[in-house]
Write an enzyme that holds these catalytic residues in place. Structure first.
Site, PDB file in Angstrom:
ATOM      1  N   ASP A 151      -5.528  -0.086   1.916  1.00  0.00           N
ATOM      2  CA  ASP A 151      -6.136   1.009   2.685  1.00  0.00           C
ATOM      3  C   ASP A 151      -6.514   2.159   1.753  1.00  0.00           C
ATOM      4  O   ASP A 151      -5.947   2.317   0.667  1.00  0.00           O
ATOM      5  CB  ASP A 151      -5.206   1.492   3.805  1.00  0.00           C
ATOM      6  CG  ASP A 151      -3.887   2.044   3.296  1.00  0.00           C
ATOM      7  OD1 ASP A 151      -3.306   1.441   2.373  1.00  0.00           O
ATOM      8  OD2 ASP A 151      -3.439   3.094   3.806  1.00  0.00           O
ATOM      9  N   GLU A 188      -0.465   2.568   3.475  1.00  0.00           N
ATOM     10  CA  GLU A 188       0.290   3.371   2.512  1.00  0.00           C
ATOM     11  C   GLU A 188      -0.150   4.819   2.614  1.00  0.00           C
ATOM     12  O   GLU A 188       0.644   5.733   2.467  1.00  0.00           O
ATOM     13  CB  GLU A 188       0.063   2.853   1.082  1.00  0.00           C
ATOM     14  CG  GLU A 188       1.067   3.386   0.057  1.00  0.00           C
ATOM     15  CD  GLU A 188       0.686   4.720  -0.553  1.00  0.00           C
ATOM     16  OE1 GLU A 188       1.550   5.376  -1.140  1.00  0.00           O
ATOM     17  OE2 GLU A 188      -0.491   5.120  -0.454  1.00  0.00           O
TER      18      GLU A 188
HETATM   19 ZN   LIG Z   1      -2.313   4.814  -3.590  1.00  0.00          ZN
END
Ligand SMILES: [Zn+2]
Length: 433
Positions: free
Chosen positions: A125, A190
């Site tokens: 992501d 994340e």
């Molecule tokens: Zn990163």
């Protein structure tokens, strides 16, 4: 008619290879130009021709990076990044396991069943692009300009993911019967809340007693030069929301009011001045920072009834969150502050001391780049905080972080193959037979 120019054969060949490596093309079109003497400053195009480069050595890391960068995978959307990686890994003998939790795709891939396990960890992501008008090229149409690859996620951290896959392919080709196992732990959450990402995969692995020995996180750790810094730990992060209670009143009648700003100010000053620890070999001293103070009605003649404060500790392994809390409360109580406090622990500190993983990384960086890397625990938190508590040695090593999360995020194209080489040499150092 301009006179024909002679190409210096060797130089031309070098240029073509550089271009091809940079652009990933099968054909390069050359525009031959001849500069004119002053006062004419623009060159004359003498002609164009193409050279077929099929079969020459491509930059596989760049090619895979381009594929991943074309996926608009803003948190928590993976688009098809994990499939692209899984397809490549499956071909070299990895067992592929998709672990979807709520709206988050996660990938656990493993080749081998034995210990020790070297796990590559990272995220597909990316953070939102911000206004597209501010970008010089489409953030999801990667573009190379002046040796830099532009695109959202180019530095954080799709090029590292590509380098990990390519390194594994090359290592497995050389060592089909390597020691232990190679694994990939990849999440698409994340950059967001990080609730259904790495932490959930780690829980699932722990539940079936599947352990990682070493974990290499591909976060962009480098500062000025590829490999100059690796992160072998992160500080802990402890937040507090402090509400100081007073009694509202008229400023002209202070004996009828209790001013919360006055009652807490000496305590806050003491908190700011306190030396919480002196850090250690790996960590800087613990820091205390007030990030917000709000109080007052906006009127000059009203003593406020409450004051709200937010503060944060970034702390070393020399103190614990419990010690910091107890020492904070002692200071507030000693100054007779009437308060409520809410604590949130957003990350425990972790540290990987010098050992097998650090040594393998230092050797690989030295061999590939010729520089001595520096160990650091600075910067924000990363998913390493979820992996380290399992007992794995965790190290973060990736490209330069100067442009991460920014408009026109980019990475040096020339760093991509060396990064793949560094990862491959770490595999060599730890898992070669
Ligand atoms: Zn990163």
């Amino acid at each position: 008619m301009p006179s024909p120019i002679r190409l210096k054969k060797r130089k031309t060949k070098c240029n073509v290879i550089d271009l091809k490596k940079t652009l990933c093309l099968d054909k390069v079109f050359l525009y031959l130009k001849r500069p004119l003497p002053y006062p004419h400053d623009s060159p004359i195009i003498l002609g164009t021709f193409s050279i077929d480069l099929t079969g020459m050595n491509h930059s596989e890391t760049l090619e895979l990076s381009l594929q991943l960068l074309r996926q608009p995978s803003v948190t928590p959307v993976d688009h098809s990044c994990q499939n692209i990686m899984a397809d490549r890994l499956e071909k070299i003998g990895f067992n592929i396991e998709s672990m979807r939790f709520e709206d988050v795709d996660n990938l656990w891939a493993r080749k081998g069943t034995q210990a020790p396990v070297l796990c590559f960890a990272g995220h597909t992501d990316v953070v939102p692009t911000g206004s597209l008008d501010d970008w010089n090229s489409d953030p999801f149409v990667p573009e190379i300009r002046d040796g830099k690859l532009y695109g959202r996620g180019s530095a954080d951290m799709k090029t590292a993911l590509a380098a990990m896959v390519v390194a594994s392919e090359r290592f497995v080709a050389k060592h089909p019967n390597h020691k232990g196992s190679i694994a990939f732990l990849i999440t698409s959450d994340e950059e967001g809340p990080s609730i259904n990402g790495t932490v959930k995969v780690v829980e699932a692995l722990e539940a079936r007693n599947e352990k990682m020995t070493w974990c290499l996180v591909g976060e962009p750790s480098s500062t000025n030069q590829l490999g100059d810094i690796v992160k072998n730990g992160r500080r802990g992060s402890l937040n507090a929301k402090l509400t100081v209670k007073g009694k509202q009143g008229h400023v002209a009648y202070p004996h009828l009011a209790i001013n919360p700003i006055h009652t807490v100010s000496k305590a806050l000053a003491e908190l700011c001045d306190t030396v919480w620890d002196n850090g250690n070999e790996y960590f800087p001293a613990t820091s205390f920072q007030i990030s917000n103070i709000h109080s007052g009605t906006g009127a000059t003649n009203v003593v406020p009834g409450t004051m709200n404060t937010l503060f944060n500790f970034r702390y070393s392994t020399e103190v614990t969150a419990e010690e910091l809390k107890a020492r904070t409360l002692e200071i507030l109580d000693r100054h007779n502050v009437n308060y409520d406090i809410e604590w949130t622990l957003s990350g425990l500190p972790f540290l990987t001391p010098v050992g097998e993983l650090v040594n393998a990384a230092q050797n690989a960086i030295r061999n590939v780049t010729g520089i001595e890397t520096e160990l650091s625990t600075s910067g924000g938190t990363s998913d390493g905080r979820f992996i380290a508590p399992t007992g794995a040695q965790v190290l973060e090593l990736g490209v330069l972080n100067a442009s991460i999360h920014q408009i026109d995020e980019h990475v040096n194209v020339a760093d991509l193959e060396p990064l793949a080489e560094i990862y491959e040499q770490i595999l060599e150092g730890l898992l070669a037979n």
